[in-house]
Design a protein around this motif. Structure first.
Motif, short mmCIF file in Angstrom:
data_model
loop_
_atom_site.label_atom_id
_atom_site.label_comp_id
_atom_site.label_asym_id
_atom_site.label_seq_id
_atom_site.Cartn_x
_atom_site.Cartn_y
_atom_site.Cartn_z
N GLN A 161 13.90 8.14 -19.60
CA GLN A 161 15.00 7.74 -18.73
C GLN A 161 14.60 7.80 -17.26
N GLN A 165 14.64 4.59 -14.70
CA GLN A 165 15.31 4.60 -13.40
C GLN A 165 14.38 4.15 -12.28
N VAL A 269 13.08 8.94 -7.71
CA VAL A 269 13.89 9.30 -8.87
C VAL A 269 13.81 10.81 -9.08
N LYS A 292 17.59 7.87 -6.64
CA LYS A 292 18.25 7.68 -7.94
C LYS A 292 18.14 8.96 -8.75
N ALA A 294 18.19 10.63 -12.63
CA ALA A 294 18.00 10.33 -14.05
C ALA A 294 18.86 11.31 -14.84
#
Length: 714
Positions: A161, A165, A269, A292, A294
């Protein structure tokens, strides 16, 4: 079967015998071959448990605040019980494992007995010989798969994941900060995708391991001279297209370092547990970087419908769910596109699991992945586990199905110890809870299946499960000629209510619902003063908001807040005025989620009384939760949060103030048990329970019709 558990209070870690898990609807039961210890997540949990109470408090300031709030509102006794319930509980460890399916629950079509599977999820994929896992938290494997590697399932999906991302393309460059398990798995996945990977870690050993096993194209220690320059050199002066932070630290260095080495308009991320309070200048602002997060295994995580009910997201609209991330990770292993053999630096037999965690906590030698291996030839049975030397029975022989926070704080402590009352069996969703409750409250056994509870030993049953199972357990109790106390609500469907009415008509056994407020000492004072007869009543509840994704708000599981909680206040008005509700009108305040948890209800009663319930989820937290007023024949009573009562009539008002809030739970349990011992009668008439339940259904019907009055047939 055996499971590894730890007490949060003492930090004691033991492998103990607990009940075999139930094969529930939408679940599979798996015999573990391997499980993987997550040094980061589990290591921090174990370390926290081994700290002093002061140390625990420092690590959990939010929970300390909750304790203080509970102390202020409910007093020291309830606060103590709530805290000790947490500290004394057996907490399961583990969230990533692989093994073989041994049982399949109702509604499962994609798995069958004998399948090799990899499982995920805290509370499900535990370090235990046998686990029970929802279908969306398990993936089917090839029969010849290496189950030790497959057991990295959760960690692989989390890393997957993080990679998704980052949204990188073939030929781009990614820097991984932190080369622990998650970092190295993310690096392997990225390299398999054709991405150039640079690994950075504060540990020289971790960097050397990654370089040696061809995990990264360039490995750098964080404090090595010229680290930033080397990254810019390998990226032709642009910087990394993305930076994935897989470290776990309280330092701001990873987030600021990521800003320094990312290219303009690059992505950062956060995969690990790091703070995100980065310096705005000179990098984040000027480069217009994108940050971002995750979220664990991917879409579906923390979604009750997905994880517990097994409702999948349609692939054309959500391509990569947490289950599909797991599948993708397992495919990379099966097709040998990534080689993770080197990650397992230590392997322990399951019975030596505490030693493995000592290694994690003490860091006595270098390690990366630690696998626990299980004896797959061991036979397991579903016998109840005996927890008391005494097997004597009395006049009342009590068993519990469900024993969560409410039961442990308000029901179990108030069951008297006497020769007439004996505690028989406990059955809960988790074997660890069953075992701890049975030991702490001196039950004879903890059960592994319902048949253990519905035996000739039990003649009185307490049901404190989630709301959707209440009706079925009440019916089973009646069918087995057992008295039953069920935490509210009685049921979630009108058809279930009809079934209960029919069953009760044929069996002379007690059905009691946990409407405790009518038993409060201050309530009894009101009742003594006002008696019965026409009166006007107002009950205001500052209920507070509950998130939409909480199980209570789910209409199938919790029934929503009208059926789950408002029924309490309908019962209260019914008790105070001494007659049954006959008409209901209700209107709710529109909200974005359609929860109907801010509403006004008007009820008319047989004797002419009227009552208003103002149930509000949109109020201030600083306001007391419950406030009640009643008016009748020149007298008025005001009850504030079950701590303070004022009664106005002729002369000087009478006042009564309690040291601690008392909502009547203790008195309710005593009245229930006392009534059964005395004459086999319930302290709440069954007609009251039926009328209150019907009125609760009528509230929902009235809301649907825009507030039209709904008549209740008694």
């Amino acid at each position: 079967m055996q499971q590894l558990t730890q007490k949060l209070g003492s930090g004691d870690m033991v492998i103990q015998e607990i009940p075999y898990p139930q094969v529930s609807k939408g679940m599979i039961v798996v015999k573990n071959h391997y499980s993987i210890i997550s040094a980061g997540t589990e290591g921090s949990t174990v370390q926290a448990a081994r700290k002093s109470l002061i140390g625990k408090a420092k690590e959990r300031p939010q929970q300390v605040k909750q304790v203080l709030d509970t102390l202020k509102k409910q007093g020291p006794i309830q606060t103590y019980r709530a805290v000790m319930k947490k500290l004394d509980a057996y907490s399961p460890l583990g969230y990533s494992c692989a093994g073989e399916v041994v049982e399949v629950g109702e509604g499962i079509t994609e798995f069958e007995i004998g399948d090799k599977v990899a499982c995920a999820g805290a509370g499900y994929a535990n370090h235990a010989e046998i686990v029970s896992v929802p279908t969306n938290l398990a993936v089917k494997l090839d029969s010849n798969i290496n189950l030790k590697n497959a057991a990295y399932n959760t960690l692989g999906a989390i890393s997957m994941q993080g990679v998704r991302q980052a949204d990188l393309r073939l030929g781009e460059t990614c820097v991984i900060i932190g080369l622990g398990l998650l970092g190295q798995l993310a690096a392997l996945i990225l390299k398999a995708s054709g991405v150039t990977v640079i690994g950075v870690d504060v540990s020289e050993a971790a960097v050397k391991q990654a370089v040696k096993n061809n995990v990264v194209d360039l490995g750098l220690t964080r404090n090595s001279a010229g680290a930033e320059e080397q990254i810019f050199s390998i990226t032709n002066g642009y910087g990394a297209d993305a930076v994935v932070i897989a470290a776990a630290t309280s330092s701001l260095d990873p987030i600021n370092f990521a800003g320094a080495i990312a290219r303009k308009k690059g992505k950062v991320v956060v995969l690990g547990a790091v703070p995100t309070g980065f310096d705005r200048d000179p990098y984040w602002y000027r480069k217009e970087l994108e940050l971002k997060m995750a979220c664990s295994y991917g879409p579906g995580r923390y979604d009750l419908n997905y994880e517990e009910k097994g409702i999948d997201y349609p692939l054309p609209y959500v391509r990569w769910t947490q289950n599909r991330n797991m599948q993708a990770f397992q495919e990379l292993i099966a097709k040998e596109r990534i080689d993770i053999d080197y990650l397992t630096t230590h392997e322990f037999n399951f019975e030596d699991a505490p030693k493995a965690f000592d290694l994690v906590v003490n860091k006595s030698e270098p390690f990366t992945g630690i696998a626990l291996k299980y004896d797959i030839d061991k036979e397991h049975n579903k016998k109840a586990i005996i927890t008391s030397t005494s097997q004597q029975l009395g006049k009342l022989n009590i068993s519990f199905i469900g024993a969560g926070s409410y039961a442990q704080g308000n029901l179990l402590p108030n069951i008297p110890n006497s020769n007439d009352v004996k505690r028989v069996g406990v059955l809960t969703n988790t074997g660890t809870t069953s075992k701890r409750v049975a030991e702490k409250f001196n039950f004879q056994f903890c059960a592994t299946k319902e048949e253990d509870i519905f035996s000739e030993k039990t003649n009185t049953l307490f049901v404190a499960t989630r709301h959707d199972s209440h009706a079925s357990y009440v019916l089973k109790a009646l069918q087995n000629s057992i008295n039953v106390f069920v935490e509210k609500p009685l049921c979630l469907q009108e058809s279930e209510l009809e079934d209960i009415i029919d069953a009760k008509a044929n069996i002379d056994k007690v059905v009691m619902v946990g409407f405790n407020r009518r038993f409060s000492p201050l309530t009894q004072r009101i009742k003594e003063k006002f008696g019965e007869g026409p009166m006007s009543m107002i009950y205001r509840i500052n209920a507070g908001a509950i998130p939409k994704d909480t199980w209570i708000q789910d209409m199938e599981i919790g029934g929503g807040r009208v059926l789950g909680e408002v029924c309490h206040f309908v019962d209260y008005l019914t008790f105070i005025n001494g007659s049954l509700p006959i008409k209901v009108s209700a209107q709710s305040l529109p909200d974005a989620h359609g929860l109907n948890d801010t509403l006004n209800i008007i009820i008319k009663f047989e004797n002419g009384s009227t009552g208003t319930i103002a149930y509000y989820a949109n109020g201030s937290k600083s306001l007391t939760k419950e406030y009640f007023e009643v008016y009748s024949t020149g007298s008025t009573a005001i009850l504030n949060d079950f701590k303070e009562l004022k009664i106005y009539g002729k002369g000087k008002p009478s006042k009564k103030k309690l040291m601690n809030q008392n909502k009547g739970q203790k008195e309710m349990v005593e009245a229930f048990i006392g009534g059964l011992l005395k004459d086999g009668k319930a302290p709440i008439p069954f007609n009251d329970i039926l009328a209150v339940t019907k009125a609760s259904f009528a509230v929902l019907e009235s809301i649907k019709t825009g507030g039209q009055q709904v008549e209740i047939s008694i």
